[in-house]
Design a protein around this motif. Structure first.
Motif, mmCIF file in Angstrom:
data_model
loop_
_atom_site.group_PDB
_atom_site.id
_atom_site.type_symbol
_atom_site.label_atom_id
_atom_site.label_comp_id
_atom_site.label_asym_id
_atom_site.label_seq_id
_atom_site.Cartn_x
_atom_site.Cartn_y
_atom_site.Cartn_z
ATOM 1 N N LEU A 160 2.192 -12.844 -7.631
ATOM 2 C CA LEU A 160 3.045 -11.904 -8.094
ATOM 3 C C LEU A 160 3.303 -10.443 -8.080
ATOM 4 O O LEU A 160 3.524 -9.448 -7.664
ATOM 5 C CB LEU A 160 3.718 -11.914 -9.691
ATOM 6 C CG LEU A 160 4.415 -11.091 -10.831
ATOM 7 C CD1 LEU A 160 5.691 -11.109 -10.850
ATOM 8 C CD2 LEU A 160 3.254 -10.924 -12.026
ATOM 9 N N LYS A 161 1.695 -10.352 -7.970
ATOM 10 C CA LYS A 161 1.307 -9.335 -7.547
ATOM 11 C C LYS A 161 1.205 -8.731 -6.166
ATOM 12 O O LYS A 161 1.734 -7.630 -5.735
ATOM 13 C CB LYS A 161 -0.791 -9.530 -8.149
ATOM 14 C CG LYS A 161 -1.255 -8.392 -7.867
ATOM 15 C CD LYS A 161 -2.378 -8.396 -8.186
ATOM 16 C CE LYS A 161 -3.944 -6.673 -7.594
ATOM 17 N NZ LYS A 161 -5.093 -7.551 -8.051
ATOM 18 N N ALA A 162 0.971 -9.997 -5.589
ATOM 19 C CA ALA A 162 1.690 -9.264 -4.516
ATOM 20 C C ALA A 162 3.267 -9.196 -3.795
ATOM 21 O O ALA A 162 3.056 -8.053 -2.487
ATOM 22 C CB ALA A 162 1.385 -10.687 -3.619
ATOM 23 N N ASN A 163 4.451 -9.512 -4.307
ATOM 24 C CA ASN A 163 5.249 -9.535 -4.828
ATOM 25 C C ASN A 163 5.794 -7.926 -4.997
ATOM 26 O O ASN A 163 6.572 -7.296 -3.999
ATOM 27 C CB ASN A 163 5.905 -10.111 -5.402
ATOM 28 C CG ASN A 163 6.263 -11.662 -5.078
ATOM 29 O OD1 ASN A 163 5.676 -11.897 -3.229
ATOM 30 N ND2 ASN A 163 6.697 -12.513 -5.236
ATOM 31 N N ALA A 164 5.230 -7.301 -5.815
ATOM 32 C CA ALA A 164 5.425 -6.131 -5.634
ATOM 33 C C ALA A 164 4.376 -5.154 -5.065
ATOM 34 O O ALA A 164 4.966 -4.161 -5.326
ATOM 35 C CB ALA A 164 4.341 -5.746 -7.700
ATOM 36 N N GLU A 165 3.909 -5.667 -4.493
ATOM 37 C CA GLU A 165 3.039 -4.440 -3.882
ATOM 38 C C GLU A 165 3.474 -4.724 -2.558
ATOM 39 O O GLU A 165 3.893 -3.366 -1.670
ATOM 40 C CB GLU A 165 1.527 -4.667 -3.553
ATOM 41 C CG GLU A 165 0.159 -5.131 -4.155
ATOM 42 C CD GLU A 165 -0.221 -5.472 -3.797
ATOM 43 O OE1 GLU A 165 -1.129 -6.022 -2.777
ATOM 44 O OE2 GLU A 165 -1.812 -5.478 -4.338
ATOM 45 N N TYR A 166 4.024 -5.792 -2.191
ATOM 46 C CA TYR A 166 5.455 -6.037 -1.282
ATOM 47 C C TYR A 166 6.489 -5.067 -1.355
ATOM 48 O O TYR A 166 7.073 -3.925 -0.775
ATOM 49 C CB TYR A 166 5.792 -7.013 -0.943
ATOM 50 C CG TYR A 166 6.777 -7.182 0.871
ATOM 51 C CD1 TYR A 166 6.201 -7.308 1.292
ATOM 52 C CD2 TYR A 166 8.152 -7.432 0.365
ATOM 53 C CE1 TYR A 166 6.959 -6.775 2.866
ATOM 54 C CE2 TYR A 166 9.092 -7.687 1.496
ATOM 55 C CZ TYR A 166 8.979 -7.724 2.288
ATOM 56 O OH TYR A 166 9.520 -7.641 3.546
ATOM 57 N N LYS A 167 7.253 -4.443 -2.446
ATOM 58 C CA LYS A 167 8.514 -4.039 -2.514
ATOM 59 C C LYS A 167 8.078 -2.286 -3.032
ATOM 60 O O LYS A 167 8.790 -1.937 -3.939
ATOM 61 C CB LYS A 167 8.732 -4.803 -4.221
ATOM 62 C CG LYS A 167 9.383 -5.929 -4.140
ATOM 63 C CD LYS A 167 10.500 -5.634 -5.804
ATOM 64 C CE LYS A 167 11.354 -5.760 -5.665
ATOM 65 N NZ LYS A 167 12.893 -6.703 -6.317
ATOM 66 N N GLY A 168 6.791 -2.303 -3.224
ATOM 67 C CA GLY A 168 6.090 -0.611 -3.639
ATOM 68 C C GLY A 168 5.909 -0.719 -4.799
ATOM 69 O O GLY A 168 5.889 0.243 -4.920
ATOM 70 N N LEU A 169 5.812 -1.809 -5.594
ATOM 71 C CA LEU A 169 5.474 -0.865 -6.487
ATOM 72 C C LEU A 169 4.686 -0.688 -7.518
ATOM 73 O O LEU A 169 3.227 -1.106 -7.112
ATOM 74 C CB LEU A 169 6.215 -2.197 -8.047
ATOM 75 C CG LEU A 169 7.513 -2.274 -8.215
ATOM 76 C CD1 LEU A 169 8.135 -4.103 -8.378
ATOM 77 C CD2 LEU A 169 8.746 -1.682 -8.158
ATOM 78 N N GLU A 170 4.484 0.615 -8.575
ATOM 79 C CA GLU A 170 2.960 0.581 -8.996
ATOM 80 C C GLU A 170 2.170 -0.895 -9.822
ATOM 81 O O GLU A 170 3.301 -0.769 -10.816
ATOM 82 C CB GLU A 170 2.854 2.009 -9.863
ATOM 83 C CG GLU A 170 3.620 3.504 -8.668
ATOM 84 C CD GLU A 170 3.471 4.494 -10.078
ATOM 85 O OE1 GLU A 170 1.940 4.355 -11.002
ATOM 86 O OE2 GLU A 170 4.239 5.187 -9.940
#
Length: 153
Positions: free
Chosen positions: A98-108
């Motif tokens: 989940l953390k990697a997916n959020a980083e990939y989407k560019g979310l804070e």
């Protein structure tokens, strides 16, 4: 198309990250209690919490499946708890995803809060153990699917 759809659809897909652990060999009851414990936390706090559970430093409060569960220290406003190590390690991998997916989407990452954490029963692997006099004992394994959604708050 995915084999299993998410039970929760975020209001804004652009400000949300999703991850799913599909049919993991963990206890369904433990997964339900862990999902209840991490819901509402930030991703890094939830990861730190589950690492403490794996190290057996913090207990997971068992609120639904609490029959014959011993009391544990350190639980806030609750008494029954356990250290579900195996389920915590599998859900920890889903949180890292989940953390990697959020980083990939560019979310804070520091603004993301887990808004949905759910465990569902998956397939049942049916096996039978032969016994004496032509009988058999069932050994069924229920697989568990865990889905987690984090949104920007």
């Amino acid at each position: 198309m995915a084999r299993v759809n998410y039970a929760y659809r975020p209001k804004d897909e652009l400000n949300a990250a999703k991850a799913m652990g599909y049919e993991m060999p963990i206890s369904f009851k433990h997964a339900v209690e862990i999902c209840r414990a991490i819901k509402g936390k930030k991703i890094d706090d939830a990861i730190e919490y589950l690492e403490d559970v794996v190290a057996m430093e913090r207990a997971v409060p068992f609120k639904n499946h609490k029959k014959k569960v011993a009391h544990k220290k350190g639980l806030e406003k609750w008494y029954a708890g356990r250290y579900p190590v195996k389920a915590s390690t599998y859900i920890l991998k889903v949180l890292e995803n989940l953390k990697a997916n959020a980083e990939y989407k560019g979310l804070e990452l520091n603004r993301l809060v887990i808004t949905h954490a759910q465990a569902k029963k998956g397939r049942v692997i049916k096996r039978y153990m032969p016994r004496a006099y032509g009988r058999a004992t069932p050994k069924f394994k229920i697989l568990t699917t865990v889905e987690i959604v984090a949104e920007v708050r």
